[in-house]
Write an enzyme that holds these catalytic residues in place. Structure first.
Site, PDB file in Angstrom:
ATOM      1  N   PHE A  13       0.849  -1.195   0.000  1.00 38.03           N
ATOM      2  CA  PHE A  13       0.000   0.000   0.000  1.00 38.03           C
ATOM      3  C   PHE A  13       0.889   1.251   0.000  1.00 38.03           C
ATOM      4  O   PHE A  13       1.865   1.311   0.738  1.00 38.03           O
ATOM      5  CB  PHE A  13      -0.911  -0.016   1.231  1.00 38.03           C
ATOM      6  CG  PHE A  13      -1.986   1.028   1.176  1.00 38.03           C
ATOM      7  CD1 PHE A  13      -3.150   0.806   0.465  1.00 38.03           C
ATOM      8  CD2 PHE A  13      -1.816   2.250   1.804  1.00 38.03           C
ATOM      9  CE1 PHE A  13      -4.143   1.778   0.401  1.00 38.03           C
ATOM     10  CE2 PHE A  13      -2.804   3.229   1.743  1.00 38.03           C
ATOM     11  CZ  PHE A  13      -3.972   2.992   1.036  1.00 38.03           C
ATOM     12  N   ARG A  55     -12.225  -3.762  -7.735  1.00 30.14           N
ATOM     13  CA  ARG A  55     -12.101  -4.436  -6.448  1.00 30.14           C
ATOM     14  C   ARG A  55     -13.472  -4.501  -5.783  1.00 30.14           C
ATOM     15  O   ARG A  55     -14.172  -3.493  -5.679  1.00 30.14           O
ATOM     16  CB  ARG A  55     -11.132  -3.606  -5.608  1.00 30.14           C
ATOM     17  CG  ARG A  55     -10.564  -4.264  -4.414  1.00 30.14           C
ATOM     18  CD  ARG A  55      -9.493  -3.386  -3.809  1.00 30.14           C
ATOM     19  NE  ARG A  55     -10.046  -2.128  -3.301  1.00 30.14           N
ATOM     20  CZ  ARG A  55      -9.520  -1.420  -2.296  1.00 30.14           C
ATOM     21  NH1 ARG A  55      -8.410  -1.829  -1.725  1.00 30.14           N
ATOM     22  NH2 ARG A  55     -10.071  -0.302  -1.902  1.00 30.14           N
ATOM     23  N   ASP A  63       0.563  -4.706   8.798  1.00 31.51           N
ATOM     24  CA  ASP A  63      -0.514  -3.746   8.549  1.00 31.51           C
ATOM     25  C   ASP A  63      -1.793  -4.549   8.347  1.00 31.51           C
ATOM     26  O   ASP A  63      -1.917  -5.303   7.380  1.00 31.51           O
ATOM     27  CB  ASP A  63      -0.187  -2.889   7.313  1.00 31.51           C
ATOM     28  CG  ASP A  63      -1.192  -1.766   7.122  1.00 31.51           C
ATOM     29  OD1 ASP A  63      -2.355  -1.929   7.544  1.00 31.51           O
ATOM     30  OD2 ASP A  63      -0.824  -0.739   6.525  1.00 31.51           O
ATOM     31  N   TYR A  73     -11.608   2.692   9.863  1.00 31.46           N
ATOM     32  CA  TYR A  73     -12.765   3.053   9.022  1.00 31.46           C
ATOM     33  C   TYR A  73     -13.096   2.034   7.938  1.00 31.46           C
ATOM     34  O   TYR A  73     -13.997   2.247   7.151  1.00 31.46           O
ATOM     35  CB  TYR A  73     -12.545   4.431   8.372  1.00 31.46           C
ATOM     36  CG  TYR A  73     -11.226   4.590   7.636  1.00 31.46           C
ATOM     37  CD1 TYR A  73     -11.063   4.098   6.352  1.00 31.46           C
ATOM     38  CD2 TYR A  73     -10.151   5.236   8.232  1.00 31.46           C
ATOM     39  CE1 TYR A  73      -9.857   4.243   5.683  1.00 31.46           C
ATOM     40  CE2 TYR A  73      -8.945   5.385   7.585  1.00 31.46           C
ATOM     41  CZ  TYR A  73      -8.799   4.886   6.300  1.00 31.46           C
ATOM     42  OH  TYR A  73      -7.604   5.022   5.650  1.00 31.46           O
ATOM     43  N   LYS A  74     -12.354   0.911   7.893  1.00 30.27           N
ATOM     44  CA  LYS A  74     -12.648  -0.102   6.873  1.00 30.27           C
ATOM     45  C   LYS A  74     -13.615  -1.123   7.464  1.00 30.27           C
ATOM     46  O   LYS A  74     -14.748  -0.769   7.777  1.00 30.27           O
ATOM     47  CB  LYS A  74     -11.336  -0.687   6.365  1.00 30.27           C
ATOM     48  CG  LYS A  74     -10.554   0.382   5.581  1.00 30.27           C
ATOM     49  CD  LYS A  74      -9.178  -0.040   5.135  1.00 30.27           C
ATOM     50  CE  LYS A  74      -8.572   1.084   4.286  1.00 30.27           C
ATOM     51  NZ  LYS A  74      -7.128   0.918   4.081  1.00 30.27           N
TER      52      LYS A  74
HETATM   53  C1  LIG Z   1      -6.311   1.965   3.960  1.00 32.11           C
HETATM   54  C2  LIG Z   1      -4.895   1.640   4.260  1.00 32.11           C
HETATM   55  C3  LIG Z   1      -4.072   2.567   4.896  1.00 32.11           C
HETATM   56  C4  LIG Z   1      -4.606   3.938   5.198  1.00 32.11           C
HETATM   57  O1  LIG Z   1      -3.791   4.723   5.971  1.00 32.11           O
HETATM   58  P1  LIG Z   1      -4.356   6.141   6.467  1.00 32.11           P
HETATM   59  O2  LIG Z   1      -3.285   6.680   7.299  1.00 32.11           O
HETATM   60  O3  LIG Z   1      -5.634   5.872   7.190  1.00 32.11           O
HETATM   61  O4  LIG Z   1      -4.658   6.958   5.266  1.00 32.11           O
HETATM   62  C5  LIG Z   1      -2.785   2.184   5.215  1.00 32.11           C
HETATM   63  N1  LIG Z   1      -2.321   0.954   4.887  1.00 32.11           N
HETATM   64  C6  LIG Z   1      -3.098   0.045   4.247  1.00 32.11           C
HETATM   65  C7  LIG Z   1      -2.568  -1.296   3.917  1.00 32.11           C
HETATM   66  C8  LIG Z   1      -4.405   0.364   3.909  1.00 32.11           C
HETATM   67  O5  LIG Z   1      -5.158  -0.509   3.266  1.00 32.11           O
END
Ligand SMILES: *Cc1c(COP(=O)(O)O)cnc(C)c1O
Length: 412
Positions: free
Chosen positions: A127, A371, A197, A222-223
């Site tokens: 990511f 997705r 992560d 938030y996911k």
């Molecule tokens: C959604 C996501 C993030 C998001 O990070 P933010 O700091 O909330 O923007 C980070 N890492 C992964 C793998 C994600 O899927």
């Protein structure tokens, strides 16, 4: 079991133990929402709860609410509620900051615990924020480097020079799931730490941090945790590491005695040292309702339903949309994936827009990925059938190829 019509999908829903859990959410009618892996749906009690927090706790209680409504305990209280979802102990998880910031804190802390090693190891295509944060740290700390090796080579690439391995447990694009226990064991054998992560796995697949002897982890609120847009994130530090690691963001909330107002920083003894500043209480309150959507839920059964949804979707796209050149990017084996399924297609962007216009909401990831996220708390088997039915119609009629579906907004 092959599903061949909507009635068959409905009979699976009739047997679904989580059928009534959907009522814990306030979902728009006539929308099939397949993006809970990116922004979870709104829980039905979030709005009344936020209104009470703002009107009563803030409006009436004012500063006294730090104690009377235990605002001050929110990071630990929410962490303890997330812990069972990720196979951790209650005192190993706190809620704070964003995923990106928590990653920064944990990478720097891990490097500090391995001062004689130079390398942060990750994989290409991780990511973006994970790679960018690591790159920023390398620029900031002379003598450290970032090495990227493809997933299949990670274990072999861990040597005595690797300080920390940073991987996303379930890959945001492909849905590929790493073997947490195997990679953690390989890292420990060489004296390295691992940061997982969990953004795309917390609340979607079984995670056993303690059983895997995991060191460190971070993840989004938030996911799949349904905490609302921009919700605070969580971080995990194994108990055995808590007194050894230091956060580089030595803010007052991580101090041993924040309200002693002393001039000198002294880290809190346990995981609290990874707090930085004042917790965002309104966001915390929303996240607490999001986590509560898992209350009383049999997690193993929930994740099994998620896998059944994924499998049904793959089967239906491959049989009913066989002639339309969708290429499956996600592992077929349920053990090797998360709770979303991705297909590559040359026209992924306009197809995604046409689906959204037709009431099916997946998302697009540049350059060519469609997705589809399945949230077993509220996605039904009928949703899956109908989504593929609509996809097939869009492809068969070519209706995706309209000018408005090719226009790109700022967020894609
Ligand atoms: C959604 C996501 C993030 C998001 O990070 P933010 O700091 O909330 O923007 C980070 N890492 C992964 C793998 C994600 O899927």
């Amino acid at each position: 079991m092959a599903i061949t019509d909507i009635e068959a999908a409905r009979s699976l829903d009739a047997l679904d133990a989580f059928r009534s859990i959907r009522d814990r959410f306030s979902l728009p009618e006539k929308m099939i929402y397949l993006d809970g892996n990116s922004l979870g749906a709104l829980p039905a009690d979030t709005l009344p709860r936020l209104s009470a927090v703002v009107a009563e706790e803030w409006g009436r209680g004012l500063i006294g609410s730090w104690n009377s409504h235990d605002w001050i305990g929110a990071p630990q209280r929410l962490g303890a509620r997330i812990a069972p979802l990720i196979g951790a102990r209650a005192n190993e998880v706190i809620v704070a900051d964003s995923t990106s910031v928590n990653l920064f804190k944990l990478i720097v802390a891990a490097l500090g615990a391995r001062p004689d090693r130079t390398t942060i190891l990750s994989e290409p295509g991780n990511f973006p924020t994970d790679l960018y944060i690591a790159q920023g740290i390398v620029d900031m700390l002379p003598g450290r480097r970032l090495e990227l090796v493809p997933a299949s080579g990670v274990i072999d690439a861990i040597d005595e020079d690797v300080a920390v391995v940073v991987l996303t447990h379930v890959h945001y694009r492909s849905g590929y799931k790493h073997d947490m226990a195997a990679i953690t064991a390989a890292a420990h054998a060489k004296g390295a730490l691992v940061i997982w992560d969990l953004s795309h796995s917390a609340g979607a697949v079984k995670i056993e941090l303690n059983a895997a002897d995991a060191d460190l982890a971070i993840g989004c609120g938030y996911k799949y945790l349904n905490g609302g847009v921009g919700a605070p994130a969580f971080l995990f530090v194994a108990e055995r590491l808590q007194s050894e690691l230091r956060s580089p963001l030595s803010g007052w909330m991580g101090h041993r005695a924040p309200f002693a107002f002393s001039d000198d920083y002294a880290p809190a003894p346990a995981i609290d040292r990874f707090l930085c500043g004042t917790p965002p209480i309104i966001g915390m309150a929303a996240l607490e309702r999001g986590i509560a959507t898992f209350d009383g839920v049999d997690l193993d059964a929930l994740f099994a339903k998620g896998q059944a949804l994924c499998s049904m979707f793959v089967d239906l796209v491959e049989t009913r949309c066989a002639e339309f050149d969708f290429e499956l990017l996600t592992p077929r084996s349920a053990d090797a994936r998360g709770s979303h399924v991705s297909f590559a297609h040359a026209n992924a962007y306009p197809i995604c827009q046409a689906l959204i216009a037709a009431g099916v909401v997946p998302d697009f990831r540049a350059p060519d990925t469609l997705r589809f996220g399945f949230t077993p708390l509220y996605t039904s088997f009928e949703d899956i059938w109908s989504a593929v039915d609509i996809l097939r119609e869009i492809m068969r009629t070519g209706s995706w190829d309209q000018q408005q579906f090719h226009m790109r907004a700022r967020v894609t």
